[in-house]
Design a protein around this motif. Structure first.
Motif, PDB file in Angstrom:
ATOM      1  N   GLY A 187       0.811  -1.205   0.000  1.00 57.35           N
ATOM      2  CA  GLY A 187       0.000   0.000   0.000  1.00 57.35           C
ATOM      3  C   GLY A 187       0.846   1.257   0.000  1.00 57.35           C
ATOM      4  N   LEU A 188       1.931   1.226   0.764  1.00 57.24           N
ATOM      5  CA  LEU A 188       2.815   2.391   0.832  1.00 57.24           C
ATOM      6  C   LEU A 188       3.542   2.601  -0.493  1.00 57.24           C
ATOM      7  CD1 LEU A 188       4.029   4.667   2.447  1.00 57.24           C
ATOM      8  CD2 LEU A 188       5.683   3.074   3.414  1.00 57.24           C
ATOM      9  N   ALA A 189       3.990   1.509  -1.123  1.00 59.90           N
ATOM     10  CA  ALA A 189       4.689   1.624  -2.408  1.00 59.90           C
ATOM     11  C   ALA A 189       3.767   2.206  -3.477  1.00 59.90           C
ATOM     12  CB  ALA A 189       5.214   0.261  -2.840  1.00 59.90           C
ATOM     13  N   ARG A 190       2.537   1.736  -3.523  1.00 59.25           N
ATOM     14  CA  ARG A 190       1.586   2.271  -4.505  1.00 59.25           C
ATOM     15  C   ARG A 190       1.309   3.745  -4.254  1.00 59.25           C
ATOM     16  NH1 ARG A 190      -0.819  -2.793  -3.694  1.00 59.25           N
ATOM     17  NH2 ARG A 190      -2.304  -1.917  -2.191  1.00 59.25           N
ATOM     18  N   TYR A 191       1.181   4.098  -2.983  1.00 61.17           N
ATOM     19  CA  TYR A 191       0.896   5.492  -2.630  1.00 61.17           C
ATOM     20  C   TYR A 191       2.025   6.418  -3.081  1.00 61.17           C
ATOM     21  CZ  TYR A 191       0.535   9.659   0.320  1.00 61.17           C
ATOM     22  OH  TYR A 191       0.479  10.956   0.760  1.00 61.17           O
ATOM     23  N   VAL A 192       3.258   6.017  -2.821  1.00 63.04           N
ATOM     24  CA  VAL A 192       4.410   6.873  -3.134  1.00 63.04           C
ATOM     25  C   VAL A 192       4.636   6.979  -4.641  1.00 63.04           C
ATOM     26  CG1 VAL A 192       6.924   7.060  -2.902  1.00 63.04           C
ATOM     27  CG2 VAL A 192       5.540   6.441  -0.923  1.00 63.04           C
ATOM     28  N   ARG A 193       4.348   5.893  -5.367  1.00 60.23           N
ATOM     29  CA  ARG A 193       4.701   5.840  -6.786  1.00 60.23           C
ATOM     30  C   ARG A 193       3.569   6.218  -7.738  1.00 60.23           C
ATOM     31  NH1 ARG A 193      10.129   5.981  -7.144  1.00 60.23           N
ATOM     32  NH2 ARG A 193      11.043   4.607  -5.594  1.00 60.23           N
ATOM     33  N   THR A 194       2.381   6.467  -7.227  1.00 57.85           N
ATOM     34  CA  THR A 194       1.232   6.676  -8.115  1.00 57.85           C
ATOM     35  C   THR A 194       0.874   8.145  -8.240  1.00 57.85           C
ATOM     36  OG1 THR A 194       0.362   4.521  -7.456  1.00 57.85           O
ATOM     37  CG2 THR A 194      -1.151   5.998  -8.592  1.00 57.85           C
ATOM     38  N   GLY A 195       1.315   8.754  -9.329  1.00 63.32           N
ATOM     39  CA  GLY A 195       0.840  10.054  -9.760  1.00 63.32           C
ATOM     40  C   GLY A 195       0.983  11.230  -8.814  1.00 63.32           C
ATOM     41  N   ARG A 196       2.032  11.296  -8.030  1.00 61.14           N
ATOM     42  CA  ARG A 196       2.203  12.464  -7.164  1.00 61.14           C
ATOM     43  C   ARG A 196       3.695  12.667  -6.885  1.00 61.14           C
ATOM     44  NH1 ARG A 196      -0.425   8.777  -4.154  1.00 61.14           N
ATOM     45  NH2 ARG A 196      -2.318  10.021  -4.002  1.00 61.14           N
TER      46      ARG A 196
END
Length: 255
Positions: free
Chosen positions: A181-190
């Motif tokens: 979840g943290l990896a997706r948050y950091v790497r997704t569009g921001r």
């Protein structure tokens, strides 16, 4: 003292000391003194008198016979597993040698860790059908993150300690922040810098927090592993009688 007569609470104490020694050795491949101290403390308890590590080989060897890895597996698969005598010889030699560097140190540390794993298994062997509680296997004093802390803090903890999950208390319930979840948050569009500055509470929806499974101290670990409800769980949170988080348990501790 015969290893079979060692009280359960003492077995847990020495298991934890060996485990802590393993973790210390993994953190520093050239320093395995913590393992030696744990082995000497266990040997002293079993022998009943203070000696050097070499003198503890016999009582530790008697305990090692209770380990499938150090006895049966080392005989059936000698190319994969070493027996107690071979591992003990390496550890004793390194204990008495001041040159704990390079390849030699890594070899000695690997042997010491393998020896610990086998002795931990032996200490935890109980009669067939004996009930084993969560409190005997959990990791105490768990690391948690607070809802008001920035995502950067959670990321730092995960990278520093190789955590797959971090507990966070949010909206009246325990949730789990996962590495995925943290990896997706950091790497997704921001922008990573902006994303990491957001508090966990404000980023909760994007972090895809999952509900945590909270169990009691006295819950049966075998039932947890066989329950269809818990079959896919990778981390249990352990609460005391007052609802306070006092430990975490993962399949890793049960292996």
């Amino acid at each position: 003292m015969n290893a079979e007569r060692l009280p359960w609470h003492e077995r847990l104490h020495h298991r934890d000391a060996l485990r802590a020694g393993r973790y210390a050795a993994l953190a520093d491949a050239e320093g395995f003194e913590a393992i030696c101290f744990a082995l000497e403390a266990l040997g002293l308890r079993l022998l009943g008198e203070k000696k050097n590590l070499g003198k503890y080989a016999e009582p530790l060897g008697n305990l090692a016979r209770k380990s499938v890895v150090l006895s049966e597996m080392s005989q059936r698969f000698p190319e994969r597993f070493s027996g107690f005598q071979a591992l003990m010889a390496v550890v004793k030699g390194a204990r008495n040698d001041a040159m704990h560097t390079g390849v030699y140190a890594r070899h000695a540390t690997a042997a010491a860790i393998e020896l610990c794993i086998g002795l931990e298994e032996a200490l935890m062997n109980e009669p067939e059908g004996a009930r084993k509680a969560v409190k005997d296997f959990m990791v105490k004093s768990p690391v948690v993150v607070e809802a008001w802390q920035p995502v950067a803090h959670a990321r730092q903890l995960m990278l520093t300690h190789s955590f797959s999950f971090l507990p966070v208390y949010l909206d009246g319930a325990w949730r789990l922040l996962s590495e995925g979840g943290l990896a997706r948050y950091v790497r997704t569009g921001r922008s990573p810098s902006k994303a990491l500055a957001v508090t966990i509470e404000n980023a909760a929806a994007s972090l895809h927090l999952v509900d945590a499974k909270v169990v009691d101290l006295d819950a049966d670990v075998d039932l947890l592993l066989t329950s269809s409800e818990d079959a896919s769980i990778r981390l249990w949170l352990v609460a005391d009688a007052h609802g306070r988080l006092c430990g975490v348990l993962s399949p890793f501790e049960l292996m």
